[in-house]
Design a protein around this motif. Structure first.
Motif, PDB file in Angstrom:
ATOM      1  N   GLY A 186      -5.156   2.738  -6.254  1.00  0.00           N
ATOM      2  CA  GLY A 186      -3.979   2.907  -7.082  1.00  0.00           C
ATOM      3  C   GLY A 186      -4.091   2.160  -8.397  1.00  0.00           C
ATOM      4  O   GLY A 186      -4.876   1.209  -8.527  1.00  0.00           O
TER       5      GLY A 186
ATOM      6  N   LYS B  85      -1.614   1.395  -3.380  1.00  0.00           N
ATOM      7  CA  LYS B  85      -2.579   1.896  -2.403  1.00  0.00           C
ATOM      8  C   LYS B  85      -3.990   1.553  -2.885  1.00  0.00           C
ATOM      9  O   LYS B  85      -4.212   1.360  -4.087  1.00  0.00           O
ATOM     10  CB  LYS B  85      -2.454   3.416  -2.261  1.00  0.00           C
TER      11      LYS B  85
ATOM     12  N   ASP C  61       0.735   5.127  -5.551  1.00  0.00           N
ATOM     13  CA  ASP C  61      -0.496   5.534  -6.230  1.00  0.00           C
ATOM     14  C   ASP C  61      -0.553   4.960  -7.639  1.00  0.00           C
ATOM     15  O   ASP C  61      -1.637   4.627  -8.143  1.00  0.00           O
ATOM     16  CB  ASP C  61      -0.588   7.061  -6.281  1.00  0.00           C
TER      17      ASP C  61
ATOM     18  N   ALA D 263       0.819  -1.222   0.000  1.00  0.00           N
ATOM     19  CA  ALA D 263       0.000   0.000   0.000  1.00  0.00           C
ATOM     20  C   ALA D 263       0.850   1.268   0.000  1.00  0.00           C
ATOM     21  O   ALA D 263       0.603   2.199   0.760  1.00  0.00           O
ATOM     22  CB  ALA D 263      -0.949  -0.005   1.195  1.00  0.00           C
ATOM     23  N   SER D 264       1.860   1.300  -0.883  1.00  0.00           N
ATOM     24  CA  SER D 264       2.803   2.423  -0.853  1.00  0.00           C
ATOM     25  C   SER D 264       2.816   3.286  -2.111  1.00  0.00           C
ATOM     26  O   SER D 264       3.418   4.357  -2.108  1.00  0.00           O
ATOM     27  CB  SER D 264       4.217   1.900  -0.589  1.00  0.00           C
TER      28      SER D 264
END
Length: 200
Positions: free
Chosen positions: A128, A125, A99, A96-97
């Motif tokens: 994303g 994310k 976009d 989850a890092s």
């Protein structure tokens, strides 16, 4: 592998040109803003373009020569991007890092690609997007670019399986004209996808 790419990028000029991939240009403004990870960025043509649109770009490649050219191109265009020399077989993508994650003609053996694609799914994310263009197995009949190893070429059906957990917004295979420097030139069989990680 890095020796192969260093040798290619050591040649004068930019092997794939300095202009961004046309699929990237077509869809860039529909992508969520923020942090963007470009896999196999090479000499920087896509990352520099996207940095110019306001994305915070991290460009990853196995070739330090290619990424040196990427930084030079960024400077000439008045933008900045982070570059990371790394082997994609072991490059960490924290959950989850990101976009946006980008993969443009980044062809890898299945032993590397499959676990990488699982890290891509996890690394986006919620909301994303993952953007990919690659050559299909039919590209071998065109011989206008890409690897000669069919296992490194991609079919849409394989991508749907490898990227389970993402919703495909756009997905298709087509033959299109690719004009990117001296190494990608002529009609080509490609697969293009935009896939989104569900928000919940």
């Amino acid at each position: 592998m890095s020796t192969f790419w260093n040798d290619r990028y050591n040649e004068p000029g930019y092997a794939y040109g300095t202009e961004p991939n046309s699929f990237v240009v077509e869809i860039a403004r529909d992508l969520p803003p923020g942090r963007l990870l470009s896999l196999g960025e090479g000499e920087g043509r896509n990352g520099v373009y996207l940095a110019g649109l306001g994305f915070a770009v991290t460009a990853v490649d196995a070739s330090d020569v290619g990424l040196t050219k990427a930084r030079q191109l960024a400077t000439s265009r008045g933008v900045s991007l982070e570059t990371v020399v790394a082997d994609l077989s072991s490059y960490p993508i924290p959950p989850a890092s990101w976009d946006v994650i980008l993969s443009i003609f980044c062809h890898l053996p299945p032993s590397v690609r499959l676990p990488l694609h699982r890290r891509v799914v996890d690394g986006l994310k919620p909301g994303g997007h993952f953007v990919l263009e690659a050559y299909t197995p039919e590209q071998l009949t065109y011989a206008t670019g890409g690897p000669g190893d069919v296992s490194m070429l991609l079919k849409l059906s394989d991508l749907r399986a490898e990227l389970s957990g993402l919703d495909f917004i756009r997905a298709g295979e087509q033959v299109r004209e690719v004009r990117e420097g001296t190494c990608h030139t002529g009609p080509a069989s490609v697969v293009q996808i935009i896939a989104r990680k569900p928000s919940s």
